[in-house]
Write a protein that holds these residues in place. Structure first.
Motif, PDB file in Angstrom:
ATOM      1  N   ASN A  86       2.167  -1.115  -8.932  1.00 46.11           N
ATOM      2  CA  ASN A  86       0.941  -0.375  -8.589  1.00 46.11           C
ATOM      3  C   ASN A  86       0.853   0.072  -7.134  1.00 46.11           C
ATOM      4  OD1 ASN A  86      -0.209  -0.639 -11.276  1.00 46.11           O
ATOM      5  ND2 ASN A  86      -0.599  -2.784 -10.766  1.00 46.11           N
ATOM      6  N   VAL A  87       2.008   0.305  -6.503  1.00 50.56           N
ATOM      7  CA  VAL A  87       2.010   0.939  -5.184  1.00 50.56           C
ATOM      8  C   VAL A  87       1.646   2.402  -5.410  1.00 50.56           C
ATOM      9  CG1 VAL A  87       3.392   1.566  -3.173  1.00 50.56           C
ATOM     10  CG2 VAL A  87       3.765  -0.634  -4.304  1.00 50.56           C
ATOM     11  N   GLU A  88       0.637   2.889  -4.705  1.00 54.59           N
ATOM     12  CA  GLU A  88       0.133   4.236  -4.986  1.00 54.59           C
ATOM     13  C   GLU A  88       0.807   5.328  -4.166  1.00 54.59           C
ATOM     14  OE1 GLU A  88      -4.096   4.351  -4.686  1.00 54.59           O
ATOM     15  OE2 GLU A  88      -4.374   3.256  -6.566  1.00 54.59           O
ATOM     16  N   ASP A  89       1.360   4.996  -3.028  1.00 58.43           N
ATOM     17  CA  ASP A  89       1.862   6.004  -2.088  1.00 58.43           C
ATOM     18  C   ASP A  89       3.351   5.801  -1.846  1.00 58.43           C
ATOM     19  OD1 ASP A  89       2.185   7.866  -0.080  1.00 58.43           O
ATOM     20  OD2 ASP A  89       0.658   7.040   1.248  1.00 58.43           O
ATOM     21  N   PHE A  93       3.682   8.939  -8.920  1.00 52.20           N
ATOM     22  CA  PHE A  93       2.895   8.178  -7.954  1.00 52.20           C
ATOM     23  C   PHE A  93       1.583   8.908  -7.695  1.00 52.20           C
ATOM     24  CE2 PHE A  93       7.016   6.289  -6.999  1.00 52.20           C
ATOM     25  CZ  PHE A  93       6.673   4.968  -6.722  1.00 52.20           C
ATOM     26  N   ASN A  94       0.561   8.149  -7.335  1.00 49.58           N
ATOM     27  CA  ASN A  94      -0.723   8.763  -7.002  1.00 49.58           C
ATOM     28  C   ASN A  94      -0.536   9.769  -5.862  1.00 49.58           C
ATOM     29  OD1 ASN A  94      -3.750   8.795  -7.162  1.00 49.58           O
ATOM     30  ND2 ASN A  94      -3.541   8.109  -5.052  1.00 49.58           N
ATOM     31  N   GLN A  95       0.335   9.400  -4.895  1.00 54.22           N
ATOM     32  CA  GLN A  95       0.652  10.295  -3.789  1.00 54.22           C
ATOM     33  C   GLN A  95       2.135  10.181  -3.477  1.00 54.22           C
ATOM     34  OE1 GLN A  95      -1.968   9.998  -0.404  1.00 54.22           O
ATOM     35  NE2 GLN A  95      -0.505  10.922   0.987  1.00 54.22           N
ATOM     36  N   LYS A 139      -4.194  13.060  -3.349  1.00 54.57           N
ATOM     37  CA  LYS A 139      -3.465  12.857  -4.590  1.00 54.57           C
ATOM     38  C   LYS A 139      -2.464  13.988  -4.796  1.00 54.57           C
ATOM     39  CE  LYS A 139      -7.054  10.254  -7.042  1.00 54.57           C
ATOM     40  NZ  LYS A 139      -7.880  10.150  -8.269  1.00 54.57           N
ATOM     41  N   GLY A 140      -1.362  13.660  -5.446  1.00 58.84           N
ATOM     42  CA  GLY A 140      -0.398  14.691  -5.781  1.00 58.84           C
ATOM     43  C   GLY A 140       0.902  14.591  -5.005  1.00 58.84           C
ATOM     44  N   ASP A 182       0.810  -1.217   0.000  1.00 55.17           N
ATOM     45  CA  ASP A 182       0.000   0.000   0.000  1.00 55.17           C
ATOM     46  C   ASP A 182       0.841   1.264   0.000  1.00 55.17           C
ATOM     47  OD1 ASP A 182      -2.703  -1.243   0.294  1.00 55.17           O
ATOM     48  OD2 ASP A 182      -1.775  -2.036   2.106  1.00 55.17           O
ATOM     49  N   VAL A 183       1.962   1.220   0.714  1.00 55.91           N
ATOM     50  CA  VAL A 183       2.807   2.408   0.799  1.00 55.91           C
ATOM     51  C   VAL A 183       4.266   1.994   0.884  1.00 55.91           C
ATOM     52  CG1 VAL A 183       2.419   2.453   3.306  1.00 55.91           C
ATOM     53  CG2 VAL A 183       3.328   4.486   2.162  1.00 55.91           C
ATOM     54  N   ALA A 184       5.116   2.712   0.141  1.00 57.30           N
ATOM     55  CA  ALA A 184       6.553   2.438   0.149  1.00 57.30           C
ATOM     56  C   ALA A 184       7.277   3.601   0.824  1.00 57.30           C
ATOM     57  CB  ALA A 184       7.064   2.263  -1.281  1.00 57.30           C
ATOM     58  N   PHE A 185       8.197   3.272   1.715  1.00 62.58           N
ATOM     59  CA  PHE A 185       8.985   4.270   2.437  1.00 62.58           C
ATOM     60  C   PHE A 185      10.458   4.111   2.057  1.00 62.58           C
ATOM     61  CE2 PHE A 185       5.451   3.227   5.283  1.00 62.58           C
ATOM     62  CZ  PHE A 185       5.030   4.466   5.773  1.00 62.58           C
ATOM     63  N   SER A 186      11.154   5.229   1.883  1.00 60.34           N
ATOM     64  CA  SER A 186      12.591   5.155   1.691  1.00 60.34           C
ATOM     65  C   SER A 186      13.300   6.140   2.608  1.00 60.34           C
ATOM     66  CB  SER A 186      12.995   5.460   0.250  1.00 60.34           C
ATOM     67  OG  SER A 186      14.419   5.513   0.180  1.00 60.34           O
TER      68      SER A 186
END
Length: 217
Positions: A102-105, A138-140, A199-200, A64-68
């Motif tokens: 397709n990870v959106e965030d 990305f979507n967000q 979004k954005g 759902d969300v990827a962090f770096s």
């Protein structure tokens, strides 16, 4: 939610992993690392990877969300080419894999002053990375630009010394906007960002990170 993380062995990454594992909104926390973590939790999934071979792990970057929070210093990396590989190439490949799956965030720790046109090598690297990730649409996308970080048990002499100087000046009302940012506060702001569904593209700088971590609790 299912979280995906690179940079989990760094100071910010460790705090981020800890907070996500304690957060009931996250059911799975997947970390992509080169060496095992000294953490055990039923929610934690550790993927030992070779960042030079993304074809072997890119299909696992699904969630759902990827962090770096992946990054290094020139001293640790040993050369500018080696630092660029870690700070830009590895991060960009992880982001690209997330987008393809397709990870959106996507939530990125960059640095204050990041600018691909900067004459400062570190700022230039961070600016290049920001642009590469923005191009993925990305979507967000949330980019944090902290200044000096306050790491637990830091062995970075210049960073520790600099933080002490700023903290001292803060007592006299000076450089308040540049006070060192504890990594656990940055991690909290990152977790909060993942729960804001919009979004954005957002960029959060310096002192605003403190208020962001507090306002969205």
């Amino acid at each position: 939610m299912k979280a995906l993380i690179i940079g989990a062995t760094g100071a910010t990454g460790k705090d981020l992993v800890h907070q996500l594992l304690q957060d009931p909104d996250f059911k799975e926390v997947h970390v992509f690392v080169r060496k095992p973590l000294k953490v055990e939790n039923e929610k934690l999934k550790v993927h030992l990877v070779d960042f030079e071979k993304p074809e072997e792990w890119k299909n696992l970057v699904k969630g759902d969300v990827a962090f770096s929070s992946l990054g290094t210093t020139l001293k640790v990396a040993g050369s500018k080419d080696a630092q660029r590989k870690i700070d830009v190439d590895y991060n960009a490949q992880f982001a690209k894999s997330a987008k393809e799956n397709n990870v959106e965030d996507f939530i990125l720790v960059s640095a204050y002053g990041a600018d691909r046109n900067s004459n400062m090598f570190y700022s230039k690297l961070k600016g290049e990375l920001e642009e590469k990730i923005k191009e993925l649409h990305f979507n967000q996308l949330t980019i944090f630009q902290p200044g000096m970080l306050e790491r637990k048990s830091s062995d970075r002499f210049a960073e520790v010394a600099g933080a002490k100087v700023i903290i001292f000046l803060n007592k006299f009302g000076l450089l308040k906007s540049q006070k060192p940012l504890p990594t656990n506060i940055l991690a909290k702001a990152m977790v909060n960002a993942s729960k804001i569904k919009s979004k954005g593209y957002s960029k959060i700088k310096l002192g605003n990170i403190f208020s962001f971590a507090e306002k969205h609790n």
